[in-house]
Design an enzyme around this catalytic site. Structure first.
Site, PDB file in Angstrom:
ATOM      1  N   LEU A 175      12.420   9.883 -12.702  1.00 58.23           N
ATOM      2  CA  LEU A 175      12.769   9.373 -14.035  1.00 58.23           C
ATOM      3  C   LEU A 175      13.360   7.970 -13.976  1.00 58.23           C
ATOM      4  CD1 LEU A 175      14.480  12.664 -15.293  1.00 58.23           C
ATOM      5  CD2 LEU A 175      12.133  11.911 -15.792  1.00 58.23           C
ATOM      6  N   ALA A 221       9.670   1.417  -5.344  1.00 58.80           N
ATOM      7  CA  ALA A 221      10.747   2.407  -5.495  1.00 58.80           C
ATOM      8  C   ALA A 221      10.228   3.829  -5.320  1.00 58.80           C
ATOM      9  CB  ALA A 221      11.417   2.252  -6.854  1.00 58.80           C
ATOM     10  N   GLY A 274       0.850  -1.187   0.000  1.00 55.33           N
ATOM     11  CA  GLY A 274       0.000   0.000   0.000  1.00 55.33           C
ATOM     12  C   GLY A 274       0.878   1.226   0.000  1.00 55.33           C
ATOM     13  N   ASP A 325       7.613   4.802  -3.673  1.00 58.85           N
ATOM     14  CA  ASP A 325       7.200   5.022  -2.290  1.00 58.85           C
ATOM     15  C   ASP A 325       8.403   5.281  -1.387  1.00 58.85           C
ATOM     16  OD1 ASP A 325       4.565   4.576  -3.051  1.00 58.85           O
ATOM     17  OD2 ASP A 325       4.724   2.424  -2.690  1.00 58.85           O
TER      18      ASP A 325
END
Length: 297
Positions: free
Chosen positions: A218, A247, A36, A249
């Site tokens: 990016l 990644a 989550g 998060d």
């Protein structure tokens, strides 16, 4: 610092490639992990040394109980994690391929029932915190309510606009920092990002909505920062990725920690890039979040 957002249980299958419609793939490895976006960001920030209060809603089921137990182990303040007596806890079904790419389907459950009224008890905490970090796996009206309350009290609001969706201008003008990836930036601006030049155009378009700082992530190329009318391209460490699930998060949790510590925006984004790069070298969502001694100062 206060995080408002979703809590899910991730059910993950590793496979050689992502299936196309109608295809069945054999030989995958299955595991379950706490996830989550809200919970991931809260755990990432807690592991990096921040005092975190988390506002969320979980179901009255084994997944919800396990989630709260894990938050407690991470020393996250869970007094505002609400147990929903009707809706089940959120669940995400994730497939990860050999190139570390993933596809995700989320059944929101109790996350979709986190409404503005649920935040009333937490108003003092929202008004008194330094930073509110949010995402979009909870109802938009709840995000708008929290952003408005924070803005009225001069509290910084970081919005990770994921999953991507159109956002009203009256919400954007309350955001201090927005952190879309390339797909989300295109959704918000209509500008397709194909290179740094188009990313800069999208960042300027978002800033024109009244947002103080725009950070477009990016992936392996790092992040583009636009603040104070100036651009900075911050590179990401080169790593061998095995799972990119959380990644973004981890990036957002780390960014909020660094800003809370008073780092410059360039240094904060660099810190977040390092933390996110570490996370993609590990399987899982919350399990992949690094600790402070791994990321450094």
């Amino acid at each position: 610092m206060l995080v408002i957002g979703s809590s899910n249980t991730d059910m993950v299958v590793q496979a050689a490639h992502l299936p196309v419609p109608g295809e069945t793939i054999l030989g995958g490895t299955f595991f379950m992990n706490a996830g989550g976006k809200g919970a991931n960001q809260a755990v990432a920030a807690a592991r990096l040394g921040a005092d975190i209060t988390f506002i969320a809603k979980v179901g009255n089921d084994i997944f919800g109980k396990q989630a709260v137990e894990l938050f407690d182990k991470e020393e996250i303040d869970t007094r505002y994690v609400i147990t929903d007596p009707v809706n089940p806890s959120g669940v995400a079904l994730i497939t990860v391929d050999d190139l570390a790419e993933n596809c995700i389907v989320v059944a929101s459950g109790a996350n979709a029932a986190l409404l503005p009224g649920d935040l009333l008890a937490a108003e003092p905490a929202i008004k008194s915190t330094a930073i509110v970090l949010m995402q979009l796996e909870i109802p938009l009206e709840t995000v708008q309510f929290a952003a408005g309350l924070a803005a009225e009290n001069r509290v910084k609001v970081i919005l990770n606009p994921a999953p991507a969706c159109a956002l009203p201008d009256d919400l954007l003008e309350k955001i201090t920092i927005i952190t879309p990836n390339e797909t989300e930036a295109e959704m918000l601006t209509g500008i397709k990002i194909t290179d740094i030049g188009s990313a800069e155009m999208a960042a300027k378009a978002l800033a024109s909505k009244g947002i103080e700082t725009v950070i477009i992530t990016l992936g392996a190329k790092g992040a583009l920062l636009f603040t104070g009318g100036e651009f900075s391209l911050i590179p990401a460490p080169i790593v061998k990725a095995i799972d990119t699930t959380a990644a973004g998060d981890v990036f957002n949790g780390a960014l909020a920690v660094a800003i809370g510590e008073g780092k410059s925006m360039v240094d904060a984004v660099s810190f977040a890039c390092r933390a996110a790069a570490l996370s993609v070298t590990r399987l899982g969502a919350q399990a992949s979040a690094p600790y402070r001694d791994e990321v450094g100062k």
